[in-house]
Enzyme design. Structure first.
Site, PDB file in Angstrom:
ATOM      1  N   HIS A  61       0.833  -1.206   0.000  1.00  0.00           N
ATOM      2  CA  HIS A  61       0.000   0.000   0.000  1.00  0.00           C
ATOM      3  C   HIS A  61       0.871   1.261   0.000  1.00  0.00           C
ATOM      4  O   HIS A  61       1.863   1.345   0.732  1.00  0.00           O
ATOM      5  CB  HIS A  61      -0.869   0.049   1.259  1.00  0.00           C
ATOM      6  CG  HIS A  61      -2.074  -0.825   1.206  1.00  0.00           C
ATOM      7  ND1 HIS A  61      -2.010  -2.198   1.224  1.00  0.00           N
ATOM      8  CD2 HIS A  61      -3.398  -0.506   1.154  1.00  0.00           C
ATOM      9  CE1 HIS A  61      -3.238  -2.688   1.178  1.00  0.00           C
ATOM     10  NE2 HIS A  61      -4.095  -1.695   1.134  1.00  0.00           N
ATOM     11  N   ASN A 120       8.054  -4.448   3.332  1.00  0.00           N
ATOM     12  CA  ASN A 120       6.668  -4.020   3.538  1.00  0.00           C
ATOM     13  C   ASN A 120       6.222  -4.234   4.983  1.00  0.00           C
ATOM     14  O   ASN A 120       5.545  -3.381   5.574  1.00  0.00           O
ATOM     15  CB  ASN A 120       5.761  -4.808   2.581  1.00  0.00           C
ATOM     16  CG  ASN A 120       4.309  -4.398   2.670  1.00  0.00           C
ATOM     17  OD1 ASN A 120       3.978  -3.264   2.996  1.00  0.00           O
ATOM     18  ND2 ASN A 120       3.416  -5.331   2.384  1.00  0.00           N
TER      19      ASN A 120
END
Length: 311
Positions: A145, A176
């Site tokens: 994201h 991440n």
């Protein structure tokens, strides 16, 4: 009412008439007051009253949050996409944004979080089509994201919009879930501390692409940046971060730099609407002491990262 009853007892016919006249008068007065009340309130005001009866989550999401249109960065692609709670400048060549921009406030964070959506899907607003789920399948990369789902957890629509594949960029899994995640969580802490922040995030697409994945050839960037601006008195300040797409073993603040430096690398002017002199003050320097870091979380993250690197 007792007096009316006594009058009724004394004079039967006249008492009934008197009671009817008084009662009719009361009804007339109530009707007049009701009409005056409706005339003094517009439909919008009546609607606002209804809105206030809704839950905090819905009220905040609809009325208490706006896109930071006054602080959009410049776009090198000319394809600016506006969703309800964030905007992006999309880069068709790399099938991901060059930046995403949004506001993060203490009010949005204090709202009870909705359930994580997980509804990854193409973005219908991308003119030539965004990446699709199959582009990431068996690629070895996470759908990372850029607008974190955790920053948009104040209502279902906000959460859902973060799962457009236009908001994703291929990230190494332990980047991440490691240092990038720590930075995202820290930004929420800083929004709580400072009440209101402007946040801009993105991949560095001007240098170093590790790979391309899927039929849509989604670029895998070597680096990611995040720019944070506190433009609320009394303490105006800014900071930026540049992180390689790899397992991060350094303290988070070792990745900090000035906003000017990220602008030079990306070719993006992040806050062009701010007065030139103010930009110079806010973007040319930063002070890591103004941005708190959770030491316990950082030590745990670094220890885990070192173990992963030594495997």
């Amino acid at each position: 009412m007792a007096k009316l009853r006594r009058n009724h007892d004394k004079v039967s016919g006249g008492g009934l008439l008197s009671k009817s006249v008084v009662f009719a008068g009361i009804l007339g007065l109530l009707a007049f007051l009701f009409s005056q009340s409706n005339e003094s309130e517009t439909p919008q005001q009546i609607g606002d009253k209804k809105e206030k009866s809704k839950s905090v989550e819905i009220e905040f999401g609809e009325d208490g949050y706006t896109l930071p249109t006054d602080f959009f960065p410049t776009s090198t692609t000319g394809e600016i996409i506006k969703h309800t709670y964030y905007a992006m400048s999309y880069n068709e060549e790399h099938e991901q944004p060059e930046w995403v921009a949004y506001e993060l406030t203490k009010e949005s964070i204090r709202v009870k979080n909705v359930k994580r959506s997980g509804n990854f899907r193409p973005d219908p607003k991308i003119r030539k089509g965004s990446a699709v789920k199959n582009d990431y399948r068996r690629s070895g990369y996470d759908r990372g994201h850029l607008v974190p789902a955790g920053d948009m957890a104040f209502n279902k629509k906000a959460m859902s919009e973060t799962f457009y594949l236009s908001n994703m960029s291929p990230q190494i899994r332990n980047f991440n879930s490691g240092v990038w995640r720590q930075l995202e969580e820290s930004v929420r802490d800083w929004a709580w501390d400072n009440k209101h922040l402007y946040v801009v995030s993105g991949p560095v697409l001007t240098r170093g692409i590790l790979d391309q994945i899927g039929l849509n050839k989604v670029s895998v960037p070597e680096e990611y940046y995040k720019v944070i601006l506190d433009y609320t008195q009394p303490s105006l300040k800014g900071i930026a971060f540049l992180m390689p797409n790899e397992i991060g073993t350094l303290p988070m603040m070792d990745y900090a730099l000035s906003i000017d430096e990220v602008e030079e690398i990306t070719g993006i002017d992040f806050f062009p609407q701010i007065d030139i002199e103010e930009q110079a003050k806010l973007e040319s320097k930063y002070d890591v002491r103004s941005w708190r870091v959770d030491g316990n979380k950082e030590r745990a993250r670094i220890e885990k990262a070192k173990q992963l690197k030594n495997k």
